[in-house]
Design a protein around this motif. Sequence first.
Motif, mmCIF file in Angstrom:
data_model
loop_
_atom_site.group_PDB
_atom_site.id
_atom_site.type_symbol
_atom_site.label_atom_id
_atom_site.label_comp_id
_atom_site.label_asym_id
_atom_site.label_seq_id
_atom_site.Cartn_x
_atom_site.Cartn_y
_atom_site.Cartn_z
ATOM 1 N N THR A 270 0.835 -1.200 0.000
ATOM 2 C CA THR A 270 0.000 0.000 0.000
ATOM 3 C C THR A 270 0.874 1.256 0.000
ATOM 4 O O THR A 270 0.581 2.241 -0.702
ATOM 5 C CB THR A 270 -0.924 0.027 1.232
ATOM 6 O OG1 THR A 270 -1.750 -1.144 1.226
ATOM 7 C CG2 THR A 270 -1.801 1.272 1.226
ATOM 8 N N ALA A 271 1.960 1.212 0.763
ATOM 9 C CA ALA A 271 2.889 2.341 0.798
ATOM 10 C C ALA A 271 3.508 2.569 -0.576
ATOM 11 O O ALA A 271 3.682 3.712 -1.016
ATOM 12 C CB ALA A 271 3.976 2.104 1.837
ATOM 13 N N VAL A 272 3.812 1.489 -1.275
ATOM 14 C CA VAL A 272 4.364 1.599 -2.630
ATOM 15 C C VAL A 272 3.332 2.220 -3.560
ATOM 16 O O VAL A 272 3.643 3.099 -4.377
ATOM 17 C CB VAL A 272 4.802 0.218 -3.158
ATOM 18 C CG1 VAL A 272 5.133 0.293 -4.652
ATOM 19 C CG2 VAL A 272 6.012 -0.288 -2.380
ATOM 20 N N GLU A 273 2.082 1.761 -3.448
ATOM 21 C CA GLU A 273 1.005 2.298 -4.281
ATOM 22 C C GLU A 273 0.807 3.795 -4.040
ATOM 23 O O GLU A 273 0.446 4.541 -4.948
ATOM 24 C CB GLU A 273 -0.294 1.546 -3.982
ATOM 25 C CG GLU A 273 -0.286 0.093 -4.459
ATOM 26 C CD GLU A 273 -1.469 -0.695 -3.920
ATOM 27 O OE1 GLU A 273 -2.333 -0.084 -3.244
ATOM 28 O OE2 GLU A 273 -1.525 -1.923 -4.165
ATOM 29 N N LYS A 274 1.074 4.225 -2.806
ATOM 30 C CA LYS A 274 0.957 5.642 -2.476
ATOM 31 C C LYS A 274 2.233 6.410 -2.823
ATOM 32 O O LYS A 274 2.375 7.587 -2.456
ATOM 33 C CB LYS A 274 0.639 5.799 -0.982
ATOM 34 C CG LYS A 274 -0.770 5.367 -0.593
ATOM 35 C CD LYS A 274 -0.995 5.504 0.921
ATOM 36 C CE LYS A 274 -2.432 5.212 1.292
ATOM 37 N NZ LYS A 274 -3.359 6.289 0.892
ATOM 38 N N LYS A 275 3.150 5.712 -3.490
ATOM 39 C CA LYS A 275 4.414 6.313 -3.945
ATOM 40 C C LYS A 275 5.237 6.891 -2.796
ATOM 41 O O LYS A 275 5.810 7.980 -2.887
ATOM 42 C CB LYS A 275 4.152 7.391 -5.001
ATOM 43 C CG LYS A 275 3.398 6.865 -6.223
ATOM 44 C CD LYS A 275 3.300 7.917 -7.300
ATOM 45 C CE LYS A 275 2.471 7.407 -8.482
ATOM 46 N NZ LYS A 275 3.023 6.167 -9.079
ATOM 47 N N THR A 276 5.265 6.153 -1.697
ATOM 48 C CA THR A 276 6.022 6.572 -0.522
ATOM 49 C C THR A 276 7.500 6.284 -0.719
ATOM 50 O O THR A 276 7.891 5.179 -1.118
ATOM 51 C CB THR A 276 5.522 5.830 0.733
ATOM 52 O OG1 THR A 276 4.103 5.946 0.807
ATOM 53 C CG2 THR A 276 6.159 6.409 1.985
ATOM 54 N N SER A 277 8.322 7.279 -0.419
ATOM 55 C CA SER A 277 9.759 7.135 -0.586
ATOM 56 C C SER A 277 10.294 5.934 0.199
ATOM 57 O O SER A 277 9.955 5.749 1.368
ATOM 58 C CB SER A 277 10.466 8.408 -0.108
ATOM 59 O OG SER A 277 11.860 8.279 -0.182
ATOM 60 N N ASP A 278 11.102 5.123 -0.468
ATOM 61 C CA ASP A 278 11.799 3.968 0.116
ATOM 62 C C ASP A 278 10.908 2.774 0.432
ATOM 63 O O ASP A 278 11.394 1.753 0.939
ATOM 64 C CB ASP A 278 12.563 4.352 1.385
ATOM 65 C CG ASP A 278 13.610 5.418 1.139
ATOM 66 O OD1 ASP A 278 14.035 5.564 -0.021
ATOM 67 O OD2 ASP A 278 14.009 6.104 2.090
ATOM 68 N N ALA A 279 9.621 2.866 0.148
ATOM 69 C CA ALA A 279 8.735 1.737 0.453
ATOM 70 C C ALA A 279 9.159 0.483 -0.311
ATOM 71 O O ALA A 279 9.081 -0.637 0.213
ATOM 72 C CB ALA A 279 7.289 2.103 0.121
ATOM 73 N N LYS A 280 9.643 0.673 -1.532
ATOM 74 C CA LYS A 280 10.066 -0.486 -2.324
ATOM 75 C C LYS A 280 11.250 -1.209 -1.687
ATOM 76 O O LYS A 280 11.365 -2.430 -1.771
ATOM 77 C CB LYS A 280 10.433 -0.049 -3.748
ATOM 78 C CG LYS A 280 9.236 0.333 -4.605
ATOM 79 C CD LYS A 280 9.672 0.697 -6.019
ATOM 80 C CE LYS A 280 8.463 1.072 -6.881
ATOM 81 N NZ LYS A 280 8.861 1.461 -8.247
#
Length: 326
Positions: free
Chosen positions: A203-213
Motif C-alpha cells: 500500500t505504501a508503494v502504491e501511495k508512492k512513498t519514498s523507500d517503500a520499495k
Amino acid sequence: MCKECKNVIKRLAGATLGLTLCLGLLSACGSKTTQQMEEKKEAGITAMQSADYKTAVESFDAALQLSGAKVDANVVDICFYKAAAEYAQGNLKEAIAVYDSIVDYDETDYRPCFLRGSVYLNEGEKEKAIKDYEEAVKRAGSNYELYILISQNLKASGMEDEGDNFLDEALALEGKSGEDYLGKGRIYLEQGDYKQAIEYLQTAVEKKTSDAKVYLAETYEASGDSDSASKLLAEYVKEEKPSAEALALLGNMEIKAGNYDKALEYYQEGIKKEDDTAMQDLLKGEIVALEYTGDFSSAKEKMTEYLAKYPTDQAALREQTFLQTR
C-alpha cells in the motif's frame, strides 16, 4: 573579565555543565570566534578517537566557554559530544547532567530523552529508561523509526514485553498516509509478521512513498522470496534516487549477499547525504563492510568516531574490543 563570567566559566568546567550556561551567560565579555570554537570541538573529537576522554571533555568545555550568547545547533552538538565523552569514561552522573540540560533546554528535541534513556537502560535503571523513552516518543510524534530503535534496545536488555509494547503503541497510531503504511509495515517486519508487512508496504508503494520499495524488498527477502526482492530492488535503483535510509538498507542487503565492496559503496554514499535519521545505521554498516573487506585500520578509526556519537551502543562497544586486537 568580570566576576560573573569567572564564576560561569568555573561552573562550565565542572561536572554539572548546564546547557543554559553554555548558551547565554558569557555575553558580558563578548564571544570568541567561531573558528576558535570549532578548533576546540575538533580537538575534543580527535581526543575521543584516541579514547582520551578526559582531554575530550576538557576540549568540549573550552569550546563551550567560547560560545558566548549565541544559540545554535553547534553548541547543542558539542553538549551531545561532551555527554558521550563523559559516559565513555564511566562518568555516569556527569553524562546524565549534560543530557538533563539538553532535555530542559529544548522540549521538542527527542534525542536527549532517547540517549539518556539508553544510558539508564545500560546501567540497569529500567524504570527511568522507560520514562525517558516514553517522553522521547511523545516529543517525536509519529516517528516509527524511533519506536523500532527503542524496542530493539529494550529487547537487547532482556525486556521483551516492554519492547513489544512500544511496537504495539506504534501500530495503534492513527494515520492513513503513505508514511503511516510504511512505518507500520516496518513494525510488522520487525515482528516477523511478513504477510501483514507485505500488505502494508505494498500500500505504501502504491501511495508512492519514498523507500517503500526497499523495505518491501527486504520483507520479500526475509520471507524467502529472493526473486521478488531482487526484481524490486533493481527497479528501485533504476527509477529513483535512493535516500540515506534506503542506501543503508541496500548496504545491509549487500552485506547479507556477501557483496562487501558494493555494500561499502552504498553506506558511504548514504553518509554523504548527512541525514541524521539514517546516520547511525550507515556508520555502523560502514564499519561492518570495512571489516569484511579486511580494512581493520579504517574500521577501528570509524568505530571510535561512531562510539563518540552513539556511546550507549553496547554491541559496538564489544566490537571495539575486538578491533583493538587487529
